[in-house]
Design an enzyme around this catalytic site. Structure first.
Site, PDB file in Angstrom:
ATOM      1  N   ILE A  14      58.745  74.809  41.292  1.00  7.11           N
ATOM      2  CA  ILE A  14      58.321  75.930  42.146  1.00  7.11           C
ATOM      3  C   ILE A  14      59.491  76.449  42.999  1.00  7.11           C
ATOM      4  O   ILE A  14      59.578  77.654  43.275  1.00  7.11           O
ATOM      5  CB  ILE A  14      57.096  75.556  43.011  1.00  7.11           C
ATOM      6  CG1 ILE A  14      56.393  76.809  43.514  1.00  7.11           C
ATOM      7  CG2 ILE A  14      57.451  74.631  44.166  1.00  7.11           C
ATOM      8  CD1 ILE A  14      55.862  77.710  42.444  1.00  7.11           C
ATOM      9  N   SER A  36      67.966  67.984  47.384  1.00  8.25           N
ATOM     10  CA  SER A  36      67.180  67.313  46.346  1.00  8.25           C
ATOM     11  C   SER A  36      67.968  66.102  45.866  1.00  8.25           C
ATOM     12  O   SER A  36      69.186  66.197  45.689  1.00  8.25           O
ATOM     13  CB  SER A  36      66.944  68.276  45.168  1.00  8.25           C
ATOM     14  OG  SER A  36      65.648  68.145  44.659  1.00  8.25           O
ATOM     15  N   LYS A  91      51.822  74.188  49.089  1.00  7.59           N
ATOM     16  CA  LYS A  91      50.471  73.662  49.006  1.00  7.59           C
ATOM     17  C   LYS A  91      50.448  72.419  48.114  1.00  7.59           C
ATOM     18  O   LYS A  91      51.242  72.345  47.187  1.00  7.59           O
ATOM     19  CB  LYS A  91      49.479  74.708  48.489  1.00  7.59           C
ATOM     20  CG  LYS A  91      49.841  75.429  47.203  1.00  7.59           C
ATOM     21  CD  LYS A  91      49.889  74.801  45.871  1.00  7.59           C
ATOM     22  CE  LYS A  91      48.895  73.861  45.325  1.00  7.59           C
ATOM     23  NZ  LYS A  91      49.134  73.577  43.878  1.00  7.59           N
ATOM     24  N   ASP A 169      45.239  69.809  41.965  1.00  4.00           N
ATOM     25  CA  ASP A 169      46.511  70.481  42.298  1.00  4.00           C
ATOM     26  C   ASP A 169      46.386  71.979  41.981  1.00  4.00           C
ATOM     27  O   ASP A 169      46.633  72.806  42.858  1.00  4.00           O
ATOM     28  CB  ASP A 169      47.698  69.833  41.576  1.00  4.00           C
ATOM     29  CG  ASP A 169      48.980  70.595  41.865  1.00  4.00           C
ATOM     30  OD1 ASP A 169      49.583  70.359  42.928  1.00  4.00           O
ATOM     31  OD2 ASP A 169      49.358  71.472  41.063  1.00  4.00           O
TER      32      ASP A 169
HETATM   33  P1  NAP Z   1      58.386  69.263  40.653  1.00  2.01           P
HETATM   34  O1  NAP Z   1      58.876  70.180  39.565  1.00  2.01           O
HETATM   35  O2  NAP Z   1      58.073  67.857  40.306  1.00  2.01           O
HETATM   36  O3  NAP Z   1      59.487  69.305  41.802  1.00  2.01           O
HETATM   37  C1  NAP Z   1      59.436  68.524  42.957  1.00  2.01           C
HETATM   38  C2  NAP Z   1      60.854  68.220  43.382  1.00  2.01           C
HETATM   39  O4  NAP Z   1      60.815  67.525  44.629  1.00  2.01           O
HETATM   40  C3  NAP Z   1      61.583  67.317  42.396  1.00  2.01           C
HETATM   41  O5  NAP Z   1      62.498  68.103  41.662  1.00  2.01           O
HETATM   42  C4  NAP Z   1      62.294  66.293  43.290  1.00  2.01           C
HETATM   43  O6  NAP Z   1      63.694  66.405  43.196  1.00  2.01           O
HETATM   44  C5  NAP Z   1      61.987  66.752  44.700  1.00  2.01           C
HETATM   45  N1  NAP Z   1      61.825  65.645  45.643  1.00  2.01           N
HETATM   46  C6  NAP Z   1      61.040  64.557  45.543  1.00  2.01           C
HETATM   47  N2  NAP Z   1      61.155  63.781  46.638  1.00  2.01           N
HETATM   48  C7  NAP Z   1      62.053  64.404  47.446  1.00  2.01           C
HETATM   49  C8  NAP Z   1      62.595  64.112  48.731  1.00  2.01           C
HETATM   50  N3  NAP Z   1      62.233  63.016  49.418  1.00  2.01           N
HETATM   51  N4  NAP Z   1      63.495  64.980  49.250  1.00  2.01           N
HETATM   52  C9  NAP Z   1      63.864  66.073  48.594  1.00  2.01           C
HETATM   53  N5  NAP Z   1      63.375  66.423  47.381  1.00  2.01           N
HETATM   54  C10 NAP Z   1      62.484  65.584  46.819  1.00  2.01           C
HETATM   55  O7  NAP Z   1      57.090  69.854  41.344  1.00  2.01           O
HETATM   56  P2  NAP Z   1      56.671  71.385  41.536  1.00  2.01           P
HETATM   57  O8  NAP Z   1      55.858  71.839  40.394  1.00  2.01           O
HETATM   58  O9  NAP Z   1      57.844  72.198  41.929  1.00  2.01           O
HETATM   59  O10 NAP Z   1      55.644  71.229  42.747  1.00  2.01           O
HETATM   60  C11 NAP Z   1      56.070  70.894  44.055  1.00  2.01           C
HETATM   61  C12 NAP Z   1      54.979  71.319  45.030  1.00  2.01           C
HETATM   62  O11 NAP Z   1      54.767  72.732  44.892  1.00  2.01           O
HETATM   63  C13 NAP Z   1      53.626  70.647  44.745  1.00  2.01           C
HETATM   64  O12 NAP Z   1      52.950  70.365  45.934  1.00  2.01           O
HETATM   65  C14 NAP Z   1      52.859  71.720  43.967  1.00  2.01           C
HETATM   66  O13 NAP Z   1      51.450  71.624  44.157  1.00  2.01           O
HETATM   67  C15 NAP Z   1      53.408  72.984  44.590  1.00  2.01           C
HETATM   68  N6  NAP Z   1      53.328  74.153  43.710  1.00  2.01           N
HETATM   69  C16 NAP Z   1      53.705  74.087  42.400  1.00  2.01           C
HETATM   70  C17 NAP Z   1      53.548  75.200  41.567  1.00  2.01           C
HETATM   71  C18 NAP Z   1      53.970  75.199  40.114  1.00  2.01           C
HETATM   72  O14 NAP Z   1      53.651  76.164  39.401  1.00  2.01           O
HETATM   73  N7  NAP Z   1      54.695  74.208  39.633  1.00  2.01           N
HETATM   74  C19 NAP Z   1      53.004  76.383  42.080  1.00  2.01           C
HETATM   75  C20 NAP Z   1      52.712  76.443  43.433  1.00  2.01           C
HETATM   76  C21 NAP Z   1      52.860  75.325  44.230  1.00  2.01           C
HETATM   77  P3  NAP Z   1      64.686  65.589  42.257  1.00  2.01           P
HETATM   78  O15 NAP Z   1      64.384  66.077  40.873  1.00  2.01           O
HETATM   79  O16 NAP Z   1      66.023  66.006  42.749  1.00  2.01           O
HETATM   80  O17 NAP Z   1      64.356  64.131  42.444  1.00  2.01           O
END
Ligand code: NAP
Length: 308
Positions: A14, A36, A91, A169
């Site tokens: 995201i 990150s 969120k 989610d």
């Molecule tokens: P994601 O692709 O798994 O990305 C999350 C990132 O957070 C990972 O790349 C990880 O980085 C990083 N992270 C984990 N622990 C951390 C820490 N302590 N400090 C700094 N960075 C850290 O997940 P995502 O899909 O982007 O979703 C993240 C959030 O956005 C969720 O709550 C989700 O509900 C929300 N969201 C997602 C979407 C969607 O379409 N994907 C849409 C709207 C909202 P590293 O890889 O560097 O370890």
């Protein structure tokens, strides 16, 4: 006015798909850093492995956007707010309701802005849907949110862990819209959560809510949907049917269909800038409360294991 120096924390899907382009397109913000643990960042912008490092060593920031999984968000938000840094929470705003309350109080004491962002509320059809429903009598509501988890969440182990919400989610996006457009509050009456035997979070949910006037609201969530995907809310009223589809971007009223360009994250950042400039916070936990209620009140069924 100087732009708000912001760091994006959690460079996953995201952050890259939506936050970086929205910040680049908003003159109220300048991207000061990315954070990150396992990412390389982007050319020309300082990158750090942890928020702790950023706050200790700089560059200086006025705000952070926390785009991490929800399970780690409280500690990061607390660290930022304690230093008076404004916080944008993706969120869901936290892994529990109590931690979000604690952050709200911390933001108040620190004089910093806390924004619990619900991106689906900024989808194009949502504001006109809310306006149209404001003086209508609602007779029933059906929410159908069915998508293929393998397409939308590949490799996201955190989403299946406690606090990751599983099918809620995406489902919480539907609840963020419903709590915003429906004229009366609603609450859970009964439901069933289906959890794969090898996972901690549900893959499907069948829920029945009712509003304070007794109107029935059904919700069908499923992550096993292949083929056409559904992100639809249908509201029956005394003046005909309102349908929000494609996650709130397409609105169909008895008078016809409207579809506008996606401005969800541009809208979120405009709102965050306003909150910071006016010294306010915006933390609505009502969608998370309904999810917590589903975990409190619904029956459990164990279903076949889920493997990617
Ligand atoms: P994601 O692709 O798994 O990305 C999350 C990132 O957070 C990972 O790349 C990880 O980085 C990083 N992270 C984990 N622990 C951390 C820490 N302590 N400090 C700094 N960075 C850290 O997940 P995502 O899909 O982007 O979703 C993240 C959030 O956005 C969720 O709550 C989700 O509900 C929300 N969201 C997602 C979407 C969607 O379409 N994907 C849409 C709207 C909202 P590293 O890889 O560097 O370890």
């Amino acid at each position: 006015m100087d732009p708000i120096r912001i760091a994006v924390v959690g460079m996953g899907k995201i952050a890259r798909d939506q936050h970086l382009p929205a910040i680049a397109g908003d003159t109220a913000f300048s991207l000061a850093a990315t954070v990150s643990p396992h990412d390389k960042g982007i050319d020309g912008v300082p990158h750090l492995e942890s928020l702790e490092d950023l706050l200790a060593k700089g560059p200086a920031v006025d705000a952070v956007a926390l785009c991490t999984p929800p399970q780690v968000r409280y500690d990061l938000a607390k660290m930022a707010l304690t230093r008076g840094v404004h916080v944008f929470l993706e969120k869901p705003p936290g892994a529990t309701l109590s931690e979000v309350d604690a952050l709200t109080e911390r933001a108040r004491r620190a004089g910093a802005s806390l924004f619990a962002a619900w991106h689906s509320r900024f989808a194009a059809g949502v504001a006109p849907a809310r306006a149209w429903l404001a003086d209508r009598h609602v007779t029933s509501v059906a929410i159908v949110w069915r998508e293929d988890v393998r397409v939308w969440h590949p490799g996201q182990a955190w989403i299946w862990e406690p606090g990751g919400l599983g099918v809620f989610d995406p489902g919480i996006n539907a609840l963020s819209i419903a709590t915003h457009i429906l004229p009366r509050p609603f609450f859970l009456r009964r439901g069933v959560l289906q959890r794969p035997e090898n996972r901690s979070a549900p893959i499907a949910a069948d829920l029945v809510f009712c509003d304070t006037a007794g109107t029935k609201i059904t919700m069908d969530l499923d992550w096993r949907q292949t083929g056409p995907q559904s992100w639809d809310i249908t509201v029956e009223t005394d003046a005909g049917t309102l349908k929000l589809s494609r996650g709130g971007s397409v609105l169909t009223l008895p008078s016809g269909t409207e579809h506008s360009e996606d401005r969800e994250y541009a809208g979120l950042y405009a709102r965050f800038a306003t909150l910071i400039r006016t010294g306010r916070s915006d933390v609505d936990t009502s969608p998370l409360k309904l999810v917590a209620d589903a975990f409190l009140r619904a029956k459990r069924e164990i279903v076949e294991p889920f493997n990617e």
